[in-house]
Design an enzyme around this catalytic site. Sequence first.
Site, PDB file in Angstrom:
ATOM      1  N   GLY A   1       0.807  -1.205   0.000  1.00 16.05           N
ATOM      2  CA  GLY A   1       0.000   0.000   0.000  1.00 16.05           C
ATOM      3  C   GLY A   1       0.839   1.254   0.000  1.00 16.05           C
TER       4      GLY A   1
ATOM      5  CB  VAL B   1       9.524  -3.881  -1.098  1.00 14.75           C
ATOM      6  CG1 VAL B   1      10.709  -4.328  -0.279  1.00 14.75           C
ATOM      7  CG2 VAL B   1       8.463  -3.266  -0.204  1.00 14.75           C
TER       8      VAL B   1
ATOM      9  CG  ASP C   1      -0.413  -2.437   8.082  1.00 15.30           C
ATOM     10  OD1 ASP C   1      -1.472  -3.089   8.083  1.00 15.30           O
ATOM     11  OD2 ASP C   1       0.134  -2.026   7.044  1.00 15.30           O
TER      12      ASP C   1
HETATM   13  N1  LIG Z   1      12.731  -7.068   4.390  1.00 17.13           N
HETATM   14  C1  LIG Z   1      12.187  -7.743   3.380  1.00 17.13           C
HETATM   15  N2  LIG Z   1      12.813  -8.820   2.885  1.00 17.13           N
HETATM   16  C2  LIG Z   1      12.267  -9.504   1.849  1.00 17.13           C
HETATM   17  N3  LIG Z   1      11.117  -9.188   1.255  1.00 17.13           N
HETATM   18  C3  LIG Z   1      10.434  -8.122   1.704  1.00 17.13           C
HETATM   19  C4  LIG Z   1      10.942  -7.334   2.782  1.00 17.13           C
HETATM   20  N4  LIG Z   1      10.059  -6.329   2.999  1.00 17.13           N
HETATM   21  C5  LIG Z   1       9.069  -6.502   2.122  1.00 17.13           C
HETATM   22  N5  LIG Z   1       9.265  -7.573   1.338  1.00 17.13           N
HETATM   23  C6  LIG Z   1       8.432  -8.044   0.236  1.00 17.13           C
HETATM   24  O1  LIG Z   1       7.795  -6.953  -0.373  1.00 17.13           O
HETATM   25  C7  LIG Z   1       6.399  -7.134  -0.421  1.00 17.13           C
HETATM   26  C8  LIG Z   1       5.705  -5.816  -0.301  1.00 17.13           C
HETATM   27  O2  LIG Z   1       5.900  -5.298   0.989  1.00 17.13           O
HETATM   28  P1  LIG Z   1       5.059  -4.094   1.539  1.00 17.13           P
HETATM   29  O3  LIG Z   1       5.343  -3.974   2.971  1.00 17.13           O
HETATM   30  O4  LIG Z   1       5.366  -2.916   0.681  1.00 17.13           O
HETATM   31  O5  LIG Z   1       3.580  -4.496   1.239  1.00 17.13           O
HETATM   32  P2  LIG Z   1       2.517  -5.202   2.158  1.00 17.13           P
HETATM   33  O6  LIG Z   1       3.193  -5.728   3.366  1.00 17.13           O
HETATM   34  O7  LIG Z   1       1.802  -6.166   1.329  1.00 17.13           O
HETATM   35  O8  LIG Z   1       1.534  -4.049   2.546  1.00 17.13           O
HETATM   36  P3  LIG Z   1       1.757  -2.855   3.563  1.00 17.13           P
HETATM   37  O9  LIG Z   1       2.083  -1.711   2.659  1.00 17.13           O
HETATM   38  O10 LIG Z   1       0.497  -2.674   4.261  1.00 17.13           O
HETATM   39  O11 LIG Z   1       2.885  -3.211   4.447  1.00 17.13           O
HETATM   40  C9  LIG Z   1       6.111  -8.090   0.694  1.00 17.13           C
HETATM   41  O12 LIG Z   1       4.978  -8.844   0.406  1.00 17.13           O
HETATM   42  C10 LIG Z   1       7.370  -8.954   0.759  1.00 17.13           C
HETATM   43  O13 LIG Z   1       7.209 -10.054  -0.129  1.00 17.13           O
END
Ligand SMILES: Nc1ncnc2c1ncn2[C@@H]1O[C@H](COP(=O)(O)OP(=O)(O)OP(=O)(O)O)[C@@H](O)[C@H]1O
Length: 703
Positions: free
Chosen positions: A356, A360, A471
Amino acid sequence: MVPLKFGALIFYILISFLTTSKSVNEFSYNGFRSANLSLDGIAKITPNGLLKLTNFTTLQKGHAFYPDPIIFKNSSYASAFSFSTYFVFTMVSGYENLGGQGIIFVLSPSKRFEGASPGLYFGLLNQTNNGNFSNHIFGVELDSLKNVEVQDIDDNHVGIDINGMKSVSSNTAGYWDSEDLFHNLTLNSGQPMQLWVEYDGTEKQISVTLAPLNDSKPNRTLLQISYDLSHVLKPTMFVGFSSATGPIQITSHYVLGWSFKINGMAQSLDLSRLPKLPRVGPKKISKVLTIYLPVIIVVSVSLAIWGVVCYVTRVRKFAEVLEEWERDYSPQRFKFKDLYKATKGFRDKEILGRGGFGKVYKGVMPRSKSEIAVKRVSHESRQGMKEFVAEIASMGRLRHRNLVPLLGYCRRKSELLLVYEYMPNGSLDKFIHDQPKFTLNWDQRFRVIKGVASGLLYLHEEWEQVVIHRDIKASNVLLDGEMNGRLGDFGLARLYDRGADHQTTHVVGTLGYLAPEQNRTGKATTSTDVYAFGAFLLEVACGRRPIDPKAAPNDLILVDQVFSYWNEGDIFQAVDPNLCNDYVKEEMETVLKLGLLCSHSEPKFRPSMRQVMLYLEGALAPPELSASGLKLTQHNGGCDGVPLWSYPSSTTSQTLSQNSEGRMNGMASKTVRGSLKAETLCGEVSGHVGGAEVHYLRNHTTL
Ligand SMILES: Nc1ncnc2c1ncn2[C@@H]1O[C@H](COP(=O)(O)OP(=O)(O)OP(=O)(O)O)[C@@H](O)[C@H]1O
Ligand SMILES: *[C@@H]1O[C@H](CO)[C@@H](O)[C@H](O)[C@H]1NC(C)=O
Ligand SMILES: *[C@@H]1O[C@H](CO)[C@@H](O)[C@H](O)[C@H]1NC(C)=O
Ligand SMILES: *[C@@H]1O[C@H](CO)[C@@H](O)[C@H](O)[C@H]1NC(C)=O
Ligand SMILES: *[C@@H]1O[C@H](CO)[C@@H](O)[C@H](O)[C@H]1NC(C)=O
Ligand SMILES: *[C@@H]1O[C@H](CO)[C@@H](O)[C@H](O)[C@H]1NC(C)=O
Ligand SMILES: *[C@@H]1O[C@H](CO)[C@@H](O)[C@H](O)[C@H]1NC(C)=O
Ligand SMILES: *[C@@H]1O[C@H](CO)[C@@H](O)[C@H](O)[C@H]1NC(C)=O
Ligand SMILES: *[C@@H]1O[C@H](CO)[C@@H](O)[C@H](O)[C@H]1NC(C)=O
Ligand SMILES: [Mg+2]
């Protein structure tokens, strides 16, 4: 009379012996460094041995003579001896096609020319005495200027002058080659040339020959006249050169080497020993100025502009926002350039996922080679940024084995970059939802649950200040190399929680995980975190999203469904079919019931994270929930007819499904930011609850 005659003879012989023995009749100079010439005017010997008769100054004279007189005949009435002289000269013009006067080789009774004029008189004669035969002057002129006063044939000629500047004989400068072809030579071209002047005393013949420096002496002379010099020359004469510059024309006149001999052929000049001329002649300079310099300037200016453009784009590309107050957080600060390199320029291939808040990216730090995950959050407003950075800086110090370490941040004009440790196994949701390739068995799931619980407990109670995650959900639980569950994204929701006016309360979180009171008050507390954790527990145990758009309408809300199974007496009906009934019953029961308890609509009935830990560790028996307890909360909720248990999520989601068909699929896991007002959330107005006022953050920030 005899003794007198005899005495006179003795005297004469003595004198002539003395003079001849004193007199030199031969010399040769290859360069003038060690020569003792008599110079006057502006003539001088340069340090490397060039005889420089004049420089670029106008109306100047320069003379250089062999210091001692030379005997040219036995007596006043005798005939003149033969002689020969060879010399190498160069005339360098200041401007193209503009010659100065020139050089004249001279035999003169004196080496002093006080009253002489520069210009056409070569610094040798003047208007008064020009042509007067009491001058006793013999000369060979190298003239690069046409003077009608003295009837010059052209502006580039060689001439034989007797007593005056009107040549007895002259010819255009040049030479005849062995095929008898004539080649012009330009005297003031800056090229060195050699001149041979010979007088045959018996034949009474004067010959003059010119050639380019390296050529041998041409067989055919340039000038050849019969002339008896006996009347011109005095018994002793000085030999040398005179040169002059005109009023406007400027030329430097050089003599490089010179040899002379009475009665015989002078010694040939050793061309290899001649001094070198100044390397860059003025002519070359003018060529450089007119052709090369503009090109060089244009090229270097465009290079400079290109360099500046490159530099500016580079600076822009890697520009960061760094404010004064951020100095305190410099240890947590990453350079954008490093992050750019680490993620290979944020290319799409490195994207780990989208959430959201933004994308990443995976990266490898250039120096340390450590793996990182960079979250790019677009953030227009600077409001609250200071507090937020302060918070992430302090959160950077959070260390727990069930938290994804936040390594630091970087700030750009409209975005914030958060740097986390890379979790090789990605997020938990990928192992549970949407027919995963690999699913986790119960042991793994239970370990993840306990890990997440312990991470959350640390945030809530064990760190120096209370941190609310805001969250919690399966996609924010990441799995490290050993399949440990680690909570990520803690506190990030807060970035969007601030700002705006205080009238409307912004709710940040994810649909299905939002506690009902959070919708009303907009305030996140530890118990709203517990509520979300409850939804997470059920999600992991049942393998379903808290709100599952694909399920039958009655089963839409996971909490409702688990609750009704439990009501029906078989809570295990809710268990994830992917587990194939392979689980520890007691643990499963604890997790399901704890999930329901945490999802209680009344915050005060929810356990604290410390209690949650005790339940999970089996120190407390699984909570017993009674239907009466449910009734009670229903009453307190004050919304009749709607089971309060499932109230906020069901009404909201139904409304949402009507408002945004087709997006339901992804919606359950998406973060929602809405400005829901408390009264519209009650069941009685379920027809338009939320309605248009619910926004998807994705729509807001990434479109
Ligand atoms: N530290 C990390 N190491 C490996 N993969 C990661 C890491 N952080 C995020 N990701 C990957 O990136 C994806 C997107 O993360 P992001 O936090 O942006 O979205 P979300 O968790 O689905 O939603 P929100 O924005 O509510 O957190 C995750 O689903 C994960 O697969
Ligand atoms: C020419 O030479 C004279 C004397 O050596 C010197 O004073 C003068 O500055 C020189 N002029 C130039 C243009 O070199
Ligand atoms: C150079 O010539 C001058 C006279 O013209 C003379 O006085 C002087 O001694 C000479 N020097 C050398 C080194 O021959
Ligand atoms: C000059 O005198 C010398 C002897 O002193 C003599 O040998 C020579 O022939 C004479 N030259 C001429 C041209 O008269
Ligand atoms: C011309 O030159 C001679 C000898 O150099 C000198 O005596 C005379 O004064 C000069 N005349 C003028 C007008 O300069
Ligand atoms: C030549 O010069 C001498 C002395 O310098 C002078 O007496 C004579 O008149 C001059 N002759 C001419 C034709 O000018
Ligand atoms: C001069 O003439 C000789 C023979 O006639 C010839 O060999 C030689 O090349 C000629 N030299 C030049 C420079 O013309
Ligand atoms: C040589 O110079 C003369 C006079 O300036 C000119 O008429 C002739 O054409 C030139 N010859 C060559 C081959 O350049
Ligand atoms: C003359 O020849 C020498 C070598 O033989 C060369 O270095 C030099 O540049 C030549 N000079 C000219 C003016 O051609
Ligand atoms: Mg996340």
